[in-house]
Write an enzyme that holds these catalytic residues in place. Structure first.
Site, mmCIF file in Angstrom:
data_model
loop_
_atom_site.group_PDB
_atom_site.id
_atom_site.type_symbol
_atom_site.label_atom_id
_atom_site.label_comp_id
_atom_site.label_asym_id
_atom_site.label_seq_id
_atom_site.Cartn_x
_atom_site.Cartn_y
_atom_site.Cartn_z
ATOM 1 N N LYS A 187 0.860 -0.964 -0.031
ATOM 2 C CA LYS A 187 0.064 -0.071 0.040
ATOM 3 C C LYS A 187 0.874 1.277 -0.104
ATOM 4 O O LYS A 187 1.839 1.144 0.741
ATOM 5 C CB LYS A 187 -0.774 -0.178 1.409
ATOM 6 C CG LYS A 187 -1.863 1.085 1.293
ATOM 7 C CD LYS A 187 -2.899 0.848 2.698
ATOM 8 C CE LYS A 187 -3.881 1.982 2.708
ATOM 9 N NZ LYS A 187 -4.813 1.578 3.803
ATOM 10 N N SER A 216 -9.830 1.653 2.884
ATOM 11 C CA SER A 216 -8.915 2.355 2.104
ATOM 12 C C SER A 216 -8.135 1.563 1.416
ATOM 13 O O SER A 216 -7.162 2.182 0.351
ATOM 14 C CB SER A 216 -8.189 3.558 2.822
ATOM 15 O OG SER A 216 -7.352 2.887 3.956
ATOM 16 N N SER A 249 -9.708 -0.791 7.241
ATOM 17 C CA SER A 249 -9.376 -0.544 5.853
ATOM 18 C C SER A 249 -8.491 -1.955 5.152
ATOM 19 O O SER A 249 -8.245 -1.715 4.169
ATOM 20 C CB SER A 249 -8.264 0.749 5.967
ATOM 21 O OG SER A 249 -8.927 1.782 5.731
HETATM 22 N N1 GLN Z 1 -13.044 3.923 6.543
HETATM 23 C C1 GLN Z 1 -12.471 4.629 7.777
HETATM 24 C C2 GLN Z 1 -11.899 5.919 7.700
HETATM 25 O O1 GLN Z 1 -12.184 6.601 6.742
HETATM 26 C C3 GLN Z 1 -11.319 3.637 8.004
HETATM 27 C C4 GLN Z 1 -9.984 3.840 7.371
HETATM 28 C C5 GLN Z 1 -8.667 3.056 7.664
HETATM 29 O O2 GLN Z 1 -9.132 1.988 8.161
HETATM 30 N N2 GLN Z 1 -7.631 3.384 7.269
HETATM 31 O O3 GLN Z 1 -11.487 6.556 8.531
#
Ligand code: GLN
Length: 493
Positions: A81, A156, A180
């Site tokens: 990532k 994400s 994410s």
């Molecule tokens: N969707 C969550 C957020 O927007 C989690 C994001 C993540 O785990 N990096 O913060």
């Protein structure tokens, strides 16, 4: 090369490399051909690392040829990532503000991948600074779900998940602050593991919510998750929150019986808000567990309803502080024709950050401001403790907790993009584990009526990843959901 070779798991691939049925160089070249063909429809990568990957492949072939000792991930193509630092390779966090940032060092996990002879294929797309649930917030491109390219891959870590699901990498690393890793794994029909907070070093992971962030794995099956965790887990002196607890052998014994294991079913996760196909799949999965000798126990996690609100105060507060470092001085982008330092800061940040990141910085600064700190941040921290206590109480009675990973299968691109609150609810089932710091895994457990993958989440106590993997593997061994692949348009078949 047959498409089948792209569909096998990393552990199967390694056997083929070791038995010299195929060579790492051949495989790596073919993989890049496949990427060039498929990637335009999926858009999972921000940058590719082709030259270095081929160099590494040659080195591994040479080592195998000479009978030298090779690492646990020898010859396995892995995607990383793009919020995890890679020495001499751009690390953008999918943000314009880090467009030209080339880290001078490797993250701990990347160092470990290299030590174990993995082949790093490229850096994957994400929601900018990992803020989002659909990968639509990327400053560069929208990643598409390989099962239906009109839909999101989740987020994400959507780039990493889509890459693994589409055979564009055999494994990938992601980061999980509120879901994410697990949520995109569920939406792409693969396995996503978030370890206990402190199990894996965050050194070199670009910070979002430091008390929640954890690096996790995205793989085709549970055994591969065990292998990858084995490589990245452990104490690192560069991350003082990584914990000095011996790393168990996750691979041997993964097939242990789950006879007598007590599975807790939290009523709060099986409510109206959850799509019926998701509910049906998870309930069917529980029948498999019962057949295997597990005991199903109803439990309650009474503070679940506050988790999303608490998360968006804590995560944004930490993000607003972590992102203060992008000021046009130290890293990446700086605006032109500045009129003084304040103008430079404000224009650099206005031009460099996307809308979602700005929204969160503002919310976070508000929650931390002196007049509101007690009402928001302090209160949220207290409720966070109640959520953690819920888990502690539940784990007095059960060995693990099973629930849906995502309330819905993959949604359409654009469907939630203009409604931040609805987007925030995508992680309603995954956020509590980050608040409590416990490990969680999402594994494929069914398909919706439209043929979209559905994931089931399993949670255990802190540092019980071994048990978590055993429980996940017991289900995987009995079912074939993880073996189904999306149909992709490509000619290398
Ligand atoms: N969707 C969550 C957020 O927007 C989690 C994001 C993540 O785990 N990096 O913060």
């Amino acid at each position: 090369m047959s498409l089948k070779l792209l569909e096998i798991t990393a552990h199967q691939l390694k056997e083929k490399l070791l038995s010299r049925e195929i060579q790492a160089t051949f495989l790596t070249k073919k993989l890049f051909e496949w990427i060039k063909e498929i990637e335009p429809n999926i858009q999972s990568y921000i940058s590719l690392n082709e030259d270095e990957a081929l160099e590494k492949a040659k080195e591994i072939d040479r080592k195998i040829e000479n009978g030298e000792k090779i690492g646990l991930l020898a010859g396995v193509p892995i995607a990383v990532k793009d919020n995890i630092c890679t020495k001499n390779i751009h690390t953008t966090c999918a943000s314009k503000i880090l467009k030209n940032f080339i880290p001078p060092y490797d993250a701990y996990v990347v160092k470990r991948l290299k030590e174990e002879d993995a082949i790093i294929i490229g850096k994957t797309n994400l929601d900018e600074f990992a803020m989002g649930s659909s990968t639509e917030n990327s400053g560069y491109k929208i990643t598409r779900n390989p099962w239906d390219t009109e839909r999101v891959p989740g987020g994400s870590s959507g780039g990493s998940s889509a890459a693994v699901a589409a055979g564009l990498a055999y494994m990938a690393l992601g980061s999980d602050t509120g879901g994410s890793v697990r949520q995109p794994a569920a939406l792409c029909g693969i396995v996503g593991l978030k370890p206990t907070y402190g199990r894996v070093s965050r050194y070199g992971l670009v910070a979002f919510g430091s008390s929640l962030d954890q690096i996790g794995t995205l793989t085709k099956d549970v055994r591969d998750a065990a292998v990858l965790l084995q490589v990245i887990a452990g104490k690192d002196s560069y991350d003082s929150t990584s914990v000095q607890i011996p790393v168990p052998d996750y691979i041997n014994g993964i097939d242990a019986s789950i006879q007598g294991v007590k599975i807790g079913i939290p009523q709060e996760y099986f409510t109206n808000g959850i799509n019926t196909d998701v509910l049906d799949s998870v309930k069917n999965a529980l029948k498999v567990y019962e057949r295997l000798g597990a005991k199903i126990v109803d439990i309650s996690l009474p503070h679940t309803e506050y988790a999303v609100a608490v998360y968006y105060i804590v995560a944004n507060a930490e993000a607003s502080s972590n992102l203060a470092r992008y000021d046009g001085v130290k890293y990446g982008y700086r605006t032109n024709d500045v009129r003084g330092i304040i103008d430079m800061y404000s224009r650099t940040r206005s031009e460099g950050f996307g809308n979602e990141v700005k929204r969160r910085i503002m919310l976070g600064n508000y929650a931390l401001s002196s007049g509101y700190y007690d009402a928001y941040y302090l209160k949220a921290s207290k409720v966070r403790n109640l959520i953690k206590n819920d888990f502690d109480a539940a784990f007095e009675k059960v060995d693990c907790i099973v629930c849906p990973t995502s309330p819905v299968p993959a949604f359409k691109i654009g469907e939630r993009a203009n409604n931040p609150l609805e987007m925030y609810l995508s992680d309603i089932c995954t956020i509590p584990a980050n608040l409590a710091g416990i490990p969680g895994i999402s594994i494929p457990c069914g398909f919706s009526k439209e043929g979209l993958p559905i994931g089931m989440q399993i949670l255990t106590r802190h540092f019980e990843e071994k048990k978590l993997l055993q429980i996940a593997y017991a289900f995987e061994r009995e079912t074939d959901f993880h073996l189904k692949k999306p149909v992709l348009k490509g000619s290398i078949a």
